[in-house]
Design a protein around this motif. Structure first.
Motif, PDB file in Angstrom:
ATOM      1  N   TRP A   2       1.421 -15.328  17.758  1.00 16.95           N
ATOM      2  CA  TRP A   2       0.354 -14.573  17.579  1.00 16.95           C
ATOM      3  C   TRP A   2       0.596 -13.098  17.304  1.00 16.95           C
ATOM      4  CZ3 TRP A   2      -4.916 -15.866  17.601  1.00 16.95           C
ATOM      5  CH2 TRP A   2      -5.140 -17.241  18.201  1.00 16.95           C
ATOM      6  N   ASP A   3      -0.102 -12.685  16.064  1.00 22.82           N
ATOM      7  CA  ASP A   3       0.173 -11.194  15.380  1.00 22.82           C
ATOM      8  C   ASP A   3      -1.171 -10.459  15.854  1.00 22.82           C
ATOM      9  OD1 ASP A   3       2.656 -11.816  14.648  1.00 22.82           O
ATOM     10  OD2 ASP A   3       2.108 -11.982  12.521  1.00 22.82           O
ATOM     11  N   PHE A   4      -0.916  -9.455  16.311  1.00 26.28           N
ATOM     12  CA  PHE A   4      -2.122  -8.023  16.675  1.00 26.28           C
ATOM     13  C   PHE A   4      -1.514  -6.932  15.988  1.00 26.28           C
ATOM     14  CE2 PHE A   4      -2.199 -11.389  19.975  1.00 26.28           C
ATOM     15  CZ  PHE A   4      -3.772 -11.747  20.075  1.00 26.28           C
ATOM     16  N   GLY A   5      -2.259  -6.808  14.742  1.00 21.82           N
ATOM     17  CA  GLY A   5      -1.413  -5.411  14.179  1.00 21.82           C
ATOM     18  C   GLY A   5      -2.772  -4.966  13.160  1.00 21.82           C
ATOM     19  N   ALA A   6      -2.151  -3.967  12.089  1.00 25.34           N
ATOM     20  CA  ALA A   6      -2.910  -3.492  11.305  1.00 25.34           C
ATOM     21  C   ALA A   6      -1.801  -3.382  10.092  1.00 25.34           C
ATOM     22  CB  ALA A   6      -3.307  -2.179  11.655  1.00 25.34           C
ATOM     23  N   GLU A   7      -2.807  -2.867   9.053  1.00 21.62           N
ATOM     24  CA  GLU A   7      -1.742  -2.530   7.616  1.00 21.62           C
ATOM     25  C   GLU A   7      -2.550  -1.144   7.273  1.00 21.62           C
ATOM     26  OE1 GLU A   7      -2.979  -5.855   5.097  1.00 21.62           O
ATOM     27  OE2 GLU A   7      -4.337  -4.509   3.840  1.00 21.62           O
ATOM     28  N   LYS A  46       1.437  -1.197   0.795  1.00 24.92           N
ATOM     29  CA  LYS A  46       0.880  -1.054   2.147  1.00 24.92           C
ATOM     30  C   LYS A  46       2.199  -1.069   3.125  1.00 24.92           C
ATOM     31  CE  LYS A  46      -0.220  -6.207   2.674  1.00 24.92           C
ATOM     32  NZ  LYS A  46      -1.220  -7.158   2.790  1.00 24.92           N
ATOM     33  N   LEU A  47       1.936  -0.837   4.489  1.00 28.83           N
ATOM     34  CA  LEU A  47       2.656  -0.522   5.369  1.00 28.83           C
ATOM     35  C   LEU A  47       2.086  -1.625   6.386  1.00 28.83           C
ATOM     36  CD1 LEU A  47       3.741   2.847   6.022  1.00 28.83           C
ATOM     37  CD2 LEU A  47       4.925   1.262   4.664  1.00 28.83           C
ATOM     38  N   THR A  48       2.859  -2.535   7.045  1.00 34.68           N
ATOM     39  CA  THR A  48       2.083  -3.386   8.102  1.00 34.68           C
ATOM     40  C   THR A  48       2.923  -3.240   9.343  1.00 34.68           C
ATOM     41  OG1 THR A  48       3.949  -5.167   7.495  1.00 34.68           O
ATOM     42  CG2 THR A  48       1.585  -5.285   6.427  1.00 34.68           C
ATOM     43  N   PHE A  49       2.282  -3.208  10.627  1.00 37.11           N
ATOM     44  CA  PHE A  49       2.803  -3.125  11.916  1.00 37.11           C
ATOM     45  C   PHE A  49       2.011  -3.567  13.014  1.00 37.11           C
ATOM     46  CE2 PHE A  49       0.144   0.186  10.432  1.00 37.11           C
ATOM     47  CZ  PHE A  49      -0.767   0.625  11.596  1.00 37.11           C
ATOM     48  N   PRO A  52       7.550  -6.402  18.594  1.00 37.44           N
ATOM     49  CA  PRO A  52       6.938  -5.555  17.679  1.00 37.44           C
ATOM     50  C   PRO A  52       7.298  -5.939  16.105  1.00 37.44           C
ATOM     51  CG  PRO A  52       8.041  -4.318  19.375  1.00 37.44           C
ATOM     52  CD  PRO A  52       8.468  -5.650  19.662  1.00 37.44           C
ATOM     53  N   PHE A  53       6.487  -5.740  15.240  1.00 39.64           N
ATOM     54  CA  PHE A  53       6.815  -6.061  13.736  1.00 39.64           C
ATOM     55  C   PHE A  53       6.596  -4.620  12.956  1.00 39.64           C
ATOM     56  CE2 PHE A  53       2.529  -7.842  14.286  1.00 39.64           C
ATOM     57  CZ  PHE A  53       1.962  -7.351  13.014  1.00 39.64           C
ATOM     58  N   LEU A  54       7.382  -4.952  11.872  1.00 39.83           N
ATOM     59  CA  LEU A  54       7.267  -3.899  10.834  1.00 39.83           C
ATOM     60  C   LEU A  54       7.406  -4.429   9.536  1.00 39.83           C
ATOM     61  CD1 LEU A  54       6.371  -0.753  10.621  1.00 39.83           C
ATOM     62  CD2 LEU A  54       9.202  -0.347  10.666  1.00 39.83           C
ATOM     63  N   GLY A  55       6.685  -3.913   8.567  1.00 41.68           N
ATOM     64  CA  GLY A  55       7.161  -4.392   7.295  1.00 41.68           C
ATOM     65  C   GLY A  55       6.310  -3.670   6.325  1.00 41.68           C
ATOM     66  N   ILE A  56       6.443  -4.155   4.882  1.00 34.64           N
ATOM     67  CA  ILE A  56       5.859  -3.512   3.661  1.00 34.64           C
ATOM     68  C   ILE A  56       5.131  -4.849   3.030  1.00 34.64           C
ATOM     69  CG2 ILE A  56       7.364  -1.480   3.647  1.00 34.64           C
ATOM     70  CD1 ILE A  56       8.807  -2.809   1.300  1.00 34.64           C
ATOM     71  N   GLY A  57       4.403  -4.469   2.055  1.00 36.02           N
ATOM     72  CA  GLY A  57       3.841  -5.320   1.240  1.00 36.02           C
ATOM     73  C   GLY A  57       2.940  -4.923   0.163  1.00 36.02           C
ATOM     74  N   PHE A  58       2.318  -5.701  -0.599  1.00 35.37           N
ATOM     75  CA  PHE A  58       1.453  -5.388  -1.739  1.00 35.37           C
ATOM     76  C   PHE A  58       0.011  -6.255  -1.383  1.00 35.37           C
ATOM     77  CE2 PHE A  58       5.491  -4.088  -3.005  1.00 35.37           C
ATOM     78  CZ  PHE A  58       5.453  -3.096  -3.808  1.00 35.37           C
ATOM     79  N   GLY A  59      -0.966  -5.875  -1.588  1.00 38.48           N
ATOM     80  CA  GLY A  59      -2.164  -6.681  -1.545  1.00 38.48           C
ATOM     81  C   GLY A  59      -2.969  -6.265  -0.288  1.00 38.48           C
ATOM     82  N   ARG A  60      -4.192  -6.512  -0.495  1.00 34.58           N
ATOM     83  CA  ARG A  60      -5.291  -6.114   0.999  1.00 34.58           C
ATOM     84  C   ARG A  60      -5.456  -7.240   1.756  1.00 34.58           C
ATOM     85  NH1 ARG A  60      -3.341  -1.825  -0.801  1.00 34.58           N
ATOM     86  NH2 ARG A  60      -4.675  -0.139  -1.570  1.00 34.58           N
ATOM     87  N   ALA A  61      -5.444  -7.119   2.797  1.00 34.30           N
ATOM     88  CA  ALA A  61      -5.998  -8.072   3.954  1.00 34.30           C
ATOM     89  C   ALA A  61      -7.432  -8.211   3.644  1.00 34.30           C
ATOM     90  CB  ALA A  61      -5.653  -7.693   5.418  1.00 34.30           C
TER      91      ALA A  61
END
Length: 202
Positions: free
Chosen positions: A68-73, A83-86, A132-141
């Motif tokens: 399960w992931d609980f996070g935000a961008e 975007k940044l994801t975490f 914990p997770f951290l990343g980058i990306g392109f496009g919107r949730a």
């Protein structure tokens, strides 16, 4: 309702955590909250003709993931899809195991031992707990249009896996190396988190 006023979206993703299902809600112009579930199950994947020294072995692997992931961008630039994801992942089950078998008979001087009598080695590794997770990306949730495509690249920062080693027949003494194998796996604290996602605005 106008598309620009819609704040929720659902999505399906494919990538290293497996197949994912996500719900996202836009909290502001740059911040979006997300909840996702990932699952994957690969059974009895076999790789043959792997060389260990002068011997040929086959490896039978299994991989199972449930997380399960609980996070935000956070999208820092208004006119860019970057975007940044975490967030925090809950690894309810991330299990990887491999069974190693000799493919050919082994000869010691004048003695030949059939491959079936050599035995096998089974390595079982499991990650669990929070990561914990951290990343980058392109496009919107929550895409600007009705449907949107996005990409993400990052990692979970997990604790070291629990490793078990079993060996049979002539390979039985290999079990004594379990502690050394656990030490070798201590560095495997980064679990890749790369995925492509298709979202639909609600």
């Amino acid at each position: 309702m106008d598309q620009s006023e819609r704040k929720n979206a659902i999505a399906v993703s494919f990538g290293s955590p497996g197949i994912g299902f996500e719900f996202a809600r836009k909290l502001g112009s740059k911040l979006t909250a997300r909840v996702a579930y990932h699952t994957f199950n690969l059974k009895d994947y076999e790789v043959k003709d792997v060389s260990i020294g002068s011997e040929k072995v086959s490896i039978l692997g299994n991989l199972e993931t449930q997380a399960w992931d609980f996070g935000a961008e956070y999208a820092p630039f208004t006119n860019s899809s970057f975007k940044l994801t975490f967030g925090l992942g809950i690894l309810s089950n991330v299990n990887l195991n491999a069974k190693v078998n000799y493919q050919e008979d082994i000869t010691y001087g004048d003695v030949t031992v059939a491959a079936a009598n050599v035995g096998h080695i089974l390595i079982d590794s499991k990650w669990s707990g929070t990561a914990p997770f951290l990343g980058i990306g392109f496009g919107r949730a929550v895409p600007k249009n009705r449907i949107g495509l996005s990409f993400e690249f990052g990692t979970y920062f997990a604790s070291s896996p629990e490793v078990n080693l079993d060996a049979t027949k002539l390979l039985g003494p290999t079990k004594d190396q379990e502690a050394d194998l656990q030490d070798a796996f201590e560095t495997l604290k980064f679990i890749p988190r790369a995925q492509i996602k298709l979202a639909i605005k609600l």
